[in-house]
Scaffold this motif. Structure first.
Motif, PDB file in Angstrom:
ATOM      1  N   PRO A 348       0.872  -1.202  -0.011  1.00 23.53           N
ATOM      2  CA  PRO A 348      -0.104  -0.019  -0.030  1.00 23.53           C
ATOM      3  C   PRO A 348       0.815   1.376  -0.078  1.00 23.53           C
ATOM      4  O   PRO A 348       1.904   1.448   0.736  1.00 23.53           O
ATOM      5  CB  PRO A 348      -0.855  -0.047   1.172  1.00 23.53           C
ATOM      6  CG  PRO A 348      -0.939  -1.677   1.578  1.00 23.53           C
ATOM      7  CD  PRO A 348       0.458  -2.216   1.129  1.00 23.53           C
ATOM      8  N   GLY A 349       0.500   2.204  -0.983  1.00 18.61           N
ATOM      9  CA  GLY A 349       1.258   3.316  -0.979  1.00 18.61           C
ATOM     10  C   GLY A 349       2.391   3.516  -1.776  1.00 18.61           C
ATOM     11  O   GLY A 349       3.101   4.607  -1.999  1.00 18.61           O
ATOM     12  N   THR A 350       3.062   2.407  -2.429  1.00 16.88           N
ATOM     13  CA  THR A 350       4.051   2.428  -3.243  1.00 16.88           C
ATOM     14  C   THR A 350       3.500   2.784  -4.648  1.00 16.88           C
ATOM     15  O   THR A 350       2.766   2.286  -5.511  1.00 16.88           O
ATOM     16  CB  THR A 350       4.683   1.028  -3.398  1.00 16.88           C
ATOM     17  OG1 THR A 350       4.860   0.208  -1.905  1.00 16.88           O
ATOM     18  CG2 THR A 350       5.981   0.823  -4.180  1.00 16.88           C
ATOM     19  N   PRO A 351       4.412   3.784  -5.220  1.00 15.69           N
ATOM     20  CA  PRO A 351       4.119   4.260  -6.652  1.00 15.69           C
ATOM     21  C   PRO A 351       4.371   3.072  -7.470  1.00 15.69           C
ATOM     22  O   PRO A 351       5.340   2.537  -7.430  1.00 15.69           O
ATOM     23  CB  PRO A 351       5.016   5.318  -6.964  1.00 15.69           C
ATOM     24  CG  PRO A 351       5.419   5.736  -5.274  1.00 15.69           C
ATOM     25  CD  PRO A 351       5.641   4.514  -4.715  1.00 15.69           C
ATOM     26  N   ASN A 352       3.409   3.088  -8.603  1.00 14.88           N
ATOM     27  CA  ASN A 352       3.664   2.330  -9.618  1.00 14.88           C
ATOM     28  C   ASN A 352       4.761   2.395 -10.407  1.00 14.88           C
ATOM     29  O   ASN A 352       5.297   1.260 -10.858  1.00 14.88           O
ATOM     30  CB  ASN A 352       2.361   2.162 -10.791  1.00 14.88           C
ATOM     31  CG  ASN A 352       1.240   1.868 -10.053  1.00 14.88           C
ATOM     32  OD1 ASN A 352       1.138   0.734  -9.426  1.00 14.88           O
ATOM     33  ND2 ASN A 352      -0.029   2.435 -10.239  1.00 14.88           N
ATOM     34  N   ASP A 353       5.459   3.375 -10.698  1.00 12.58           N
ATOM     35  CA  ASP A 353       6.452   3.817 -11.480  1.00 12.58           C
ATOM     36  C   ASP A 353       7.830   3.375 -10.557  1.00 12.58           C
ATOM     37  O   ASP A 353       8.639   2.611 -11.017  1.00 12.58           O
ATOM     38  CB  ASP A 353       6.778   5.269 -11.648  1.00 12.58           C
ATOM     39  CG  ASP A 353       6.633   6.040 -10.787  1.00 12.58           C
ATOM     40  OD1 ASP A 353       6.527   5.740  -9.426  1.00 12.58           O
ATOM     41  OD2 ASP A 353       7.032   7.303 -10.915  1.00 12.58           O
ATOM     42  N   ALA A 354       7.719   3.385  -9.138  1.00 11.98           N
ATOM     43  CA  ALA A 354       8.965   2.853  -8.547  1.00 11.98           C
ATOM     44  C   ALA A 354       8.864   1.323  -8.684  1.00 11.98           C
ATOM     45  O   ALA A 354      10.076   0.522  -8.848  1.00 11.98           O
ATOM     46  CB  ALA A 354       8.560   3.070  -6.945  1.00 11.98           C
ATOM     47  N   ILE A 355       7.779   0.680  -8.802  1.00 15.25           N
ATOM     48  CA  ILE A 355       7.882  -0.886  -8.835  1.00 15.25           C
ATOM     49  C   ILE A 355       8.219  -1.258 -10.357  1.00 15.25           C
ATOM     50  O   ILE A 355       9.173  -2.235 -10.536  1.00 15.25           O
ATOM     51  CB  ILE A 355       6.248  -1.397  -8.901  1.00 15.25           C
ATOM     52  CG1 ILE A 355       5.647  -1.219  -7.323  1.00 15.25           C
ATOM     53  CG2 ILE A 355       6.087  -3.022  -9.130  1.00 15.25           C
ATOM     54  CD1 ILE A 355       6.485  -2.150  -6.253  1.00 15.25           C
ATOM     55  N   LYS A 356       7.893  -0.394 -11.117  1.00 13.61           N
ATOM     56  CA  LYS A 356       8.365  -0.648 -12.667  1.00 13.61           C
ATOM     57  C   LYS A 356       9.795  -0.603 -12.767  1.00 13.61           C
ATOM     58  O   LYS A 356      10.435  -1.288 -13.341  1.00 13.61           O
ATOM     59  CB  LYS A 356       7.790   0.294 -13.403  1.00 13.61           C
ATOM     60  CG  LYS A 356       8.032  -0.068 -15.136  1.00 13.61           C
ATOM     61  CD  LYS A 356       7.152   0.559 -16.227  1.00 13.61           C
ATOM     62  CE  LYS A 356       7.694   0.386 -17.550  1.00 13.61           C
ATOM     63  NZ  LYS A 356       6.672   1.052 -18.497  1.00 13.61           N
ATOM     64  N   TYR A 357      10.228   0.634 -12.278  1.00 12.24           N
ATOM     65  CA  TYR A 357      11.749   0.597 -12.445  1.00 12.24           C
ATOM     66  C   TYR A 357      12.592  -0.475 -11.544  1.00 12.24           C
ATOM     67  O   TYR A 357      13.611  -0.586 -11.862  1.00 12.24           O
ATOM     68  CB  TYR A 357      12.258   2.174 -11.717  1.00 12.24           C
ATOM     69  CG  TYR A 357      11.669   3.286 -12.580  1.00 12.24           C
ATOM     70  CD1 TYR A 357      11.321   3.176 -13.771  1.00 12.24           C
ATOM     71  CD2 TYR A 357      11.211   4.339 -11.822  1.00 12.24           C
ATOM     72  CE1 TYR A 357      10.516   4.233 -14.301  1.00 12.24           C
ATOM     73  CE2 TYR A 357      10.405   5.381 -12.472  1.00 12.24           C
ATOM     74  CZ  TYR A 357      10.008   5.428 -13.754  1.00 12.24           C
ATOM     75  OH  TYR A 357       9.503   6.402 -14.067  1.00 12.24           O
ATOM     76  N   LEU A 358      12.155  -0.719 -10.560  1.00 10.68           N
ATOM     77  CA  LEU A 358      12.720  -1.986  -9.760  1.00 10.68           C
ATOM     78  C   LEU A 358      12.827  -3.100 -10.526  1.00 10.68           C
ATOM     79  O   LEU A 358      13.619  -3.878 -10.662  1.00 10.68           O
ATOM     80  CB  LEU A 358      12.168  -2.087  -8.207  1.00 10.68           C
ATOM     81  CG  LEU A 358      12.316  -3.313  -7.533  1.00 10.68           C
ATOM     82  CD1 LEU A 358      13.800  -2.835  -7.034  1.00 10.68           C
ATOM     83  CD2 LEU A 358      11.534  -3.365  -6.365  1.00 10.68           C
ATOM     84  N   TYR A 359      11.648  -3.548 -11.142  1.00 14.01           N
ATOM     85  CA  TYR A 359      11.549  -4.723 -12.018  1.00 14.01           C
ATOM     86  C   TYR A 359      12.499  -4.544 -13.169  1.00 14.01           C
ATOM     87  O   TYR A 359      13.296  -5.723 -13.375  1.00 14.01           O
ATOM     88  CB  TYR A 359      10.002  -4.605 -12.435  1.00 14.01           C
ATOM     89  CG  TYR A 359       9.981  -6.008 -13.519  1.00 14.01           C
ATOM     90  CD1 TYR A 359       9.079  -6.924 -12.870  1.00 14.01           C
ATOM     91  CD2 TYR A 359      10.280  -6.052 -14.725  1.00 14.01           C
ATOM     92  CE1 TYR A 359       8.838  -8.199 -13.715  1.00 14.01           C
ATOM     93  CE2 TYR A 359       9.869  -7.174 -15.453  1.00 14.01           C
ATOM     94  CZ  TYR A 359       9.299  -7.979 -15.022  1.00 14.01           C
ATOM     95  OH  TYR A 359       8.949  -9.261 -15.865  1.00 14.01           O
ATOM     96  N   LEU A 360      12.844  -3.461 -13.673  1.00  5.71           N
ATOM     97  CA  LEU A 360      13.732  -3.349 -14.861  1.00  5.71           C
ATOM     98  C   LEU A 360      15.075  -3.564 -14.271  1.00  5.71           C
ATOM     99  O   LEU A 360      15.955  -4.096 -15.084  1.00  5.71           O
ATOM    100  CB  LEU A 360      13.285  -1.943 -15.742  1.00  5.71           C
ATOM    101  CG  LEU A 360      12.025  -1.572 -16.293  1.00  5.71           C
ATOM    102  CD1 LEU A 360      12.156  -0.011 -16.871  1.00  5.71           C
ATOM    103  CD2 LEU A 360      11.767  -2.862 -17.364  1.00  5.71           C
ATOM    104  N   THR A 361      15.330  -2.828 -13.337  1.00  3.80           N
ATOM    105  CA  THR A 361      16.668  -3.081 -12.745  1.00  3.80           C
ATOM    106  C   THR A 361      16.947  -4.515 -12.353  1.00  3.80           C
ATOM    107  O   THR A 361      18.322  -4.855 -12.713  1.00  3.80           O
ATOM    108  CB  THR A 361      16.852  -2.177 -11.513  1.00  3.80           C
ATOM    109  OG1 THR A 361      16.695  -0.599 -11.717  1.00  3.80           O
ATOM    110  CG2 THR A 361      18.165  -2.174 -10.867  1.00  3.80           C
ATOM    111  N   ALA A 362      16.244  -5.014 -11.745  1.00  7.49           N
ATOM    112  CA  ALA A 362      16.428  -6.526 -11.589  1.00  7.49           C
ATOM    113  C   ALA A 362      16.648  -7.338 -12.623  1.00  7.49           C
ATOM    114  O   ALA A 362      17.388  -8.173 -12.658  1.00  7.49           O
ATOM    115  CB  ALA A 362      15.361  -7.085 -10.573  1.00  7.49           C
ATOM    116  N   THR A 363      15.707  -7.069 -13.597  1.00  9.79           N
ATOM    117  CA  THR A 363      15.814  -7.649 -14.798  1.00  9.79           C
ATOM    118  C   THR A 363      17.142  -7.611 -15.772  1.00  9.79           C
ATOM    119  O   THR A 363      17.702  -8.459 -16.183  1.00  9.79           O
ATOM    120  CB  THR A 363      14.702  -7.267 -15.814  1.00  9.79           C
ATOM    121  OG1 THR A 363      13.468  -7.797 -15.184  1.00  9.79           O
ATOM    122  CG2 THR A 363      14.779  -8.202 -17.185  1.00  9.79           C
TER     123      THR A 363
END
Length: 407
Positions: A348-363
């Motif tokens: 809850p409260g986590t910005p969607n763009d933060a999730i996407k950037y995290l996903y891209l970095t891990a990938t």
């Protein structure tokens, strides 16, 4: 309750014994059998005599301790495993693992634990063939080679899964080409996956497998089929539902993150981040983690790195606050390497763009290590709840479709 269910209860009882001592009489009584009959039927369903299986499990537990409890000497592990001497433990351990405890510990240094190390599939084939004796056990390494040679893109994930899970392989044709079945026992009910050449064999297999009373079967094929084709092939068979799920891989260059991503700090988590991780875990109850798609993440984070079945956690920070953690699985077999999904719990409260950037970095980190990104969850409803992006938007390519049948 059927004998099969009673034997399952007995197996679970033994699996959970830990260092507790037990006897054949105790286990038989717990399972609800008389002792003589119990030993015979236990072997029919598991391939083990009862006390042989107790010994097998204790040595398996000892093997995991040798790999993870670096501060414990071999004698203390031997005593904890029910052996009175180093020599007796070493002899029994070598008989099961082909190496002495010290040789085993040395050979496993730096190697990550995987599901196969738990050896939860040790009884899978015996239980299956007790019900369906016409099926033949096949060599799992040969199955992996066959899949990768047949079509590494299409079957790469299946091949890796067989190795990581320690899946057992059976077939009713004594060949891989016409189809075979993988069996995994890490859920309460055996988890079955059919690898088939065409739809005709689907009906043949399902008709036979119904005798095993499966609750769930996954099906994948050598060539593309449609949902309607699968459903029509099963006409007349009673089942609860059929669902289809895409398996995808990414074969492009590493992703270029936009300038906006610099609003956040994204990095691989190190020991210096433990306080932030503790705060992150404490902020939300377990149920939030489960609903967000991070099932098991909280417990994983508490374990030392070498005890985790997943690897390479990254975190996205806003100042000193940890917003989310990514977990992925760098998995390989016979030279084929995939990054098995990136989990990014959207709390809850986590910005969607933060999730996407995290996903891209891990990938990107996986790509740089030579692993092919694999994804089968970042779609549809799940994608909308985890960053509002899906894998197809990022350039992932569909390599196969899984049809999941619930009975």
């Amino acid at each position: 309750m059927e004998n099969r269910d009673l034997i399952k209860n007995a197996v679970n009882y033994i699996n959970n014994l830990g260092s507790t001592e037990t006897t054949l009489d105790d286990i038989a009584k717990n399972a609800g059998f008389c002792t003589d009959y119990f030993n015979r039927i236990f072997r029919n369903y598991t391939g083990f005599n009862v006390m042989e299986y107790v010994k097998f499990r204790k040595l398996n537990r000892a093997a995991r301790m040798l790999r993870t409890a670096h501060d414990r000497d071999i004698l203390s592990i031997a005593l904890d495993s029910g052996y009175e001497s180093h020599e007796g433990f070493a002899r029994a351990f070598k008989e099961q693992y082909g190496k002495t405890p010290s040789e085993y510990r040395e050979s496993m240094k730096g190697k990550q634990l995987v599901w196969a190390d738990n050896e939860l599939n040790a009884t899978a084939v015996a239980e299956f063939r007790h019900v369906l004796p016409d099926f033949i056990e096949m060599d799992s390494d040969e199955a992996i080679d066959w899949l990768l040679e047949k079509d590494a893109k299409r079957y790469g994930y299946t091949a890796v899964t067989i190795a990581i899970n320690g899946s057992k392989i059976v077939s009713d044709k004594n060949s891989f080409g016409n189809g075979f079945l993988t069996i995994d026992n890490f859920f309460e009910d055996p988890y079955l996956t059919l690898v088939l050449d065409d739809l005709r064999n689907l009906r043949n297999y399902i008709d036979k497998l119904l005798l095993f009373k499966p609750s769930h079967i996954d099906c994948i094929f050598h060539k593309d089929v449609t949902f309607d084709d699968v459903k029509a092939t099963l006409d007349g068979i009673k089942f609860k539902s059929i669902k289809e799920k895409n398996e995808t891989m990414y074969f492009g260059e590493p992703f270029v993150l936009p300038k906006e991503s610099q609003e956040y700090e994204i990095r691989k988590l190190e020991a210096s981040d433990l306080e932030a991780v503790d705060n992150f875990i404490a902020e939300y109850p377990d149920e939030i983690f489960k609903k967000s798609g991070g099932f098991g993440l909280k417990n994983l984070l508490k374990k030392p790195l070498e005890q985790r079945t997943l690897s390479q956690p990254f975190g996205v920070f806003n100042g000193n606050k940890l917003l989310s953690i990514s977990y992925d699985g760098l998995q390989s077999t016979h030279g084929f390497c995939i990054n098995n999904c990136v989990s990014t719990p959207n709390l809850p409260g986590t910005p969607n763009d933060a999730i996407k950037y995290l996903y891209l970095t891990a990938t990107n980190a996986a790509i740089e290590k030579g692993y092919i990104p694999f994804e089968d969850t970042q779609f549809d409803k799940y994608a909308k709840e985890h960053g509002e992006f899906d894998a197809f938007e990022l350039g992932f390519e569909k390599v196969n479709t899984v049809y999941s049948i619930d009975f």
